[in-house]
Design a protein around this motif. Structure first.
Motif, short mmCIF file in Angstrom:
data_model
loop_
_atom_site.label_atom_id
_atom_site.label_comp_id
_atom_site.label_asym_id
_atom_site.label_seq_id
_atom_site.Cartn_x
_atom_site.Cartn_y
_atom_site.Cartn_z
N LEU A 325 0.95 -1.24 -0.17
CA LEU A 325 -0.02 -0.15 0.52
C LEU A 325 0.80 1.36 -0.17
N ILE A 326 1.68 1.53 0.50
CA ILE A 326 2.93 2.69 0.80
C ILE A 326 3.40 2.79 -0.03
N MET A 327 4.01 1.58 -1.03
CA MET A 327 4.70 1.72 -2.49
C MET A 327 3.89 2.32 -3.38
N SER A 328 2.54 1.94 -3.08
CA SER A 328 1.85 2.56 -4.59
C SER A 328 0.62 3.67 -4.00
N LYS A 329 1.37 4.05 -2.56
CA LYS A 329 0.77 5.46 -2.56
C LYS A 329 -0.99 5.45 -2.26
N GLU A 330 -1.35 4.25 -1.33
CA GLU A 330 -2.13 3.85 -1.51
C GLU A 330 -3.04 4.75 0.22
N ILE A 331 -3.62 5.86 0.15
CA ILE A 331 -4.21 6.65 1.29
C ILE A 331 -4.57 5.55 2.12
N LEU A 332 -4.99 4.30 2.09
CA LEU A 332 -4.98 3.16 3.23
C LEU A 332 -3.52 3.30 3.94
N GLY A 333 -2.86 3.40 3.18
CA GLY A 333 -1.27 2.97 3.56
C GLY A 333 -1.24 3.91 4.80
N ALA A 334 -1.05 5.21 4.41
CA ALA A 334 -0.94 6.06 5.31
C ALA A 334 -2.18 5.50 6.82
N GLN A 335 -3.47 5.33 5.97
CA GLN A 335 -4.24 5.22 7.34
C GLN A 335 -3.88 4.16 8.14
N ILE A 336 -3.72 3.09 7.78
CA ILE A 336 -2.87 1.64 8.87
C ILE A 336 -1.29 1.83 9.98
N ALA A 337 -0.63 2.41 8.32
CA ALA A 337 -0.15 2.73 9.93
C ALA A 337 0.30 3.74 10.58
N SER A 338 -0.61 4.96 10.43
CA SER A 338 -0.97 6.04 11.32
C SER A 338 -1.40 5.20 12.58
N ILE A 339 -2.68 5.20 12.12
CA ILE A 339 -3.23 4.33 13.78
C ILE A 339 -2.14 3.35 14.15
N HIS A 340 -1.51 1.75 13.62
CA HIS A 340 -0.38 1.41 13.12
C HIS A 340 0.22 1.76 15.54
N ASN A 341 1.23 3.29 14.53
CA ASN A 341 2.06 4.41 15.58
C ASN A 341 1.73 4.49 16.61
N LEU A 342 0.00 4.72 16.76
CA LEU A 342 -0.03 6.20 17.60
C LEU A 342 -1.23 4.99 18.73
N THR A 343 -1.11 3.02 17.93
CA THR A 343 -1.35 2.10 18.66
C THR A 343 0.10 2.13 19.71
N PHE A 344 0.99 1.53 18.71
CA PHE A 344 2.30 1.65 19.17
C PHE A 344 2.74 3.17 20.69
N TYR A 345 2.53 4.00 20.54
CA TYR A 345 2.38 4.49 21.20
C TYR A 345 2.47 4.88 22.65
N LEU A 346 0.42 4.83 22.55
CA LEU A 346 -0.59 4.87 23.53
C LEU A 346 0.21 3.30 24.46
N TRP A 347 0.26 2.26 23.32
CA TRP A 347 0.74 0.94 24.43
C TRP A 347 1.85 1.31 25.09
N LEU A 348 2.94 2.44 24.26
CA LEU A 348 3.73 2.76 25.91
C LEU A 348 3.81 2.28 26.54
N MET A 349 3.14 4.16 26.47
CA MET A 349 2.69 4.81 27.81
C MET A 349 2.31 4.02 29.01
N ASN A 350 0.95 3.49 28.77
CA ASN A 350 0.34 2.59 29.31
C ASN A 350 1.19 1.34 29.87
N SER A 351 2.10 0.88 28.70
CA SER A 351 2.89 -0.26 29.96
C SER A 351 3.74 0.92 30.63
N ALA A 352 4.15 1.20 30.72
CA ALA A 352 5.10 2.34 31.25
C ALA A 352 4.14 3.12 32.36
N ARG A 353 3.25 3.20 32.47
CA ARG A 353 2.05 2.97 34.14
C ARG A 353 2.00 1.97 33.99
N GLU A 354 2.29 0.74 33.90
CA GLU A 354 2.14 -0.32 34.70
C GLU A 354 2.98 -0.13 35.44
#
Length: 376
Positions: A325-354
């Motif tokens: 998707l990213i190589m094809s410049k499909e908009i869905l690629g940016a959406q999936i990657a953005s959701i993933h990175n934000l999910t990771f950042y919030l997962w990291l914060m929650n893990s740190a809290r625990e």
């Protein structure tokens, strides 16, 4: 707004807390996704809430003031009603945009005259009208108007700028305290510590900001090009001065490793465009390290993006498909990657809290910093 410390790490200055606002609680440490124009790029509100587990997002005063404009936002009933996000919102005052528009603005004691990047029209931001603008936008947490100095910065310029920022802060507080919110809920004002990378200026700024006794405090003017170790040094110095019983917000930071190191220094709140901006360019942050999904090595990797996260994006989509998707410049690629990175950042914060609440944060942090800095 209230802040309650719910746990602390014995081997560092990290703490777990809870910020209570009229739009809900924020469990700290927390990362706040950036929604500059009232929208986190490429991400629906339902994904922010249900998959990413965001608890608060940012809007930007400069951008929202110019477009769609205050009349539209006010007629909707404020930014929460306009964009459909029912949880807390924080607005930046526009000080950073003033810093980044060096070629099209003039800074004076009264305020800042600048040209719109949209149509070239001239506008003026003062400490008073920036309070009024943020009242109209309707954020739960609003930022004082400040000048963000560049790096490197001459000592005298940094000192003069800091003192002006303190005079502006006094004007912000007078205006904020003399006005009411427009939409039936409480708002709170955070001052900002400046002072570039000079210890004596940062100390003076932190002491001055603390003396105002607001409900939370922010640290600005870092992550603007200075070495990471210098950023940590300034952050630690300021955190040691700002009140323990108030949330501390480090503005515009940063990488996953930056967040972990600054949590250990006593920071509670972060924001940065990095997870979404880098996602759109194919850089993924994961629990095992950094992936450049454009690399050919991922072309036939049909495993999940990051099985540790467990969200629908990270278990449903493969690395190979996201690369396609990213190589094809499909908009869905940016959406999936953005959701993933934000999910990771919030997962990291929650893990740190625990880990903070278990008393094991320091050792866990050391191992995790090594992981998140790896290139896979």
């Amino acid at each position: 707004m209230k802040f309650e410390i719910q746990g602390a790490d014995s081997n560092s200055k990290a703490r777990a807390g809870k910020v209570t606002t009229d739009h809900g609680d924020i469990l700290t440490p927390i990362f706040m996704p950036v929604g500059t124009a009232g929208s986190v790029k490429a991400v629906h509100q339902r994904e922010l809430e249900n998959d990413i587990k965001a608890q608060i997002i940012l809007g930007n005063t400069y951008h929202l003031y110019l477009r769609p404009g205050l009349d539209i936002i006010e007629s909707a009933g404020g930014l929460h009603a306009f964009n459909g996000w029912r949880k807390p919102i924080l607005t930046d005052s526009g000080g950073y945009q003033v810093y980044s528009l060096a070629d099209s603005r003039k800074i004076k004691e009264e305020g800042v005259t600048f040209q719109s990047h949209i149509d070239g029209s001239k506008h003026v931001f003062t400490p008073e009208n920036v309070m009024d603008i943020q009242r109209t936008i309707g954020a739960d947490i609003i930022m004082a108007f400040d000048e963000c100095t560049p790096y490197p910065c001459d000592y005298q310029y940094a000192k003069d700028s800091m003192h002006m920022t303190h005079r502006w802060l006094e004007r912000c507080c007078h205006r904020f305290d003399a006005t009411e919110g427009k939409y039936g809920y409480n708002q709170t004002l955070f001052p900002i510590v400046q002072g570039s990378v000079y210890k004596d200026l940062r100390k003076e700024a932190a002491e001055t900001v603390a003396s105002f006794g607001r409900e939370g405090n922010a640290i600005g003017g870092l992550s603007v090009g200075e070495p990471a170790e210098m950023m940590y040094e300034m952050t630690e110095l300021v955190c040691d001065i700002l009140p323990v019983d108030k949330p501390r917000y480090l503005m515009g930071v940063g990488t996953p490793a930056n967040l972990l190191e600054c949590i250990a220094l006593g920071i509670d709140m972060f924001d940065c465009v990095m997870p979404t901006r880098n996602a759109r360019n194919g850089m993924l942050f994961t629990s095992e390290g950094i992936i450049n999904i454009k690399n050919k090595k991922w072309e036939g990797d049909h495993g999940p993006i990051d099985p540790e996260l467990g969200g629908y994006v990270d278990t449903f989509y493969s690395r190979a498909y996201l690369r396609h998707l990213i190589m094809s410049k499909e908009i869905l690629g940016a959406q999936i990657a953005s959701i993933h990175n934000l999910t990771f950042y919030l997962w990291l914060m929650n893990s740190a809290r625990e880990e903070i609440q278990k008393g094991t944060f320091f050792d866990w942090k050391s191992g995790m910093v090594e992981k998140v800095n790896r290139r896979l």
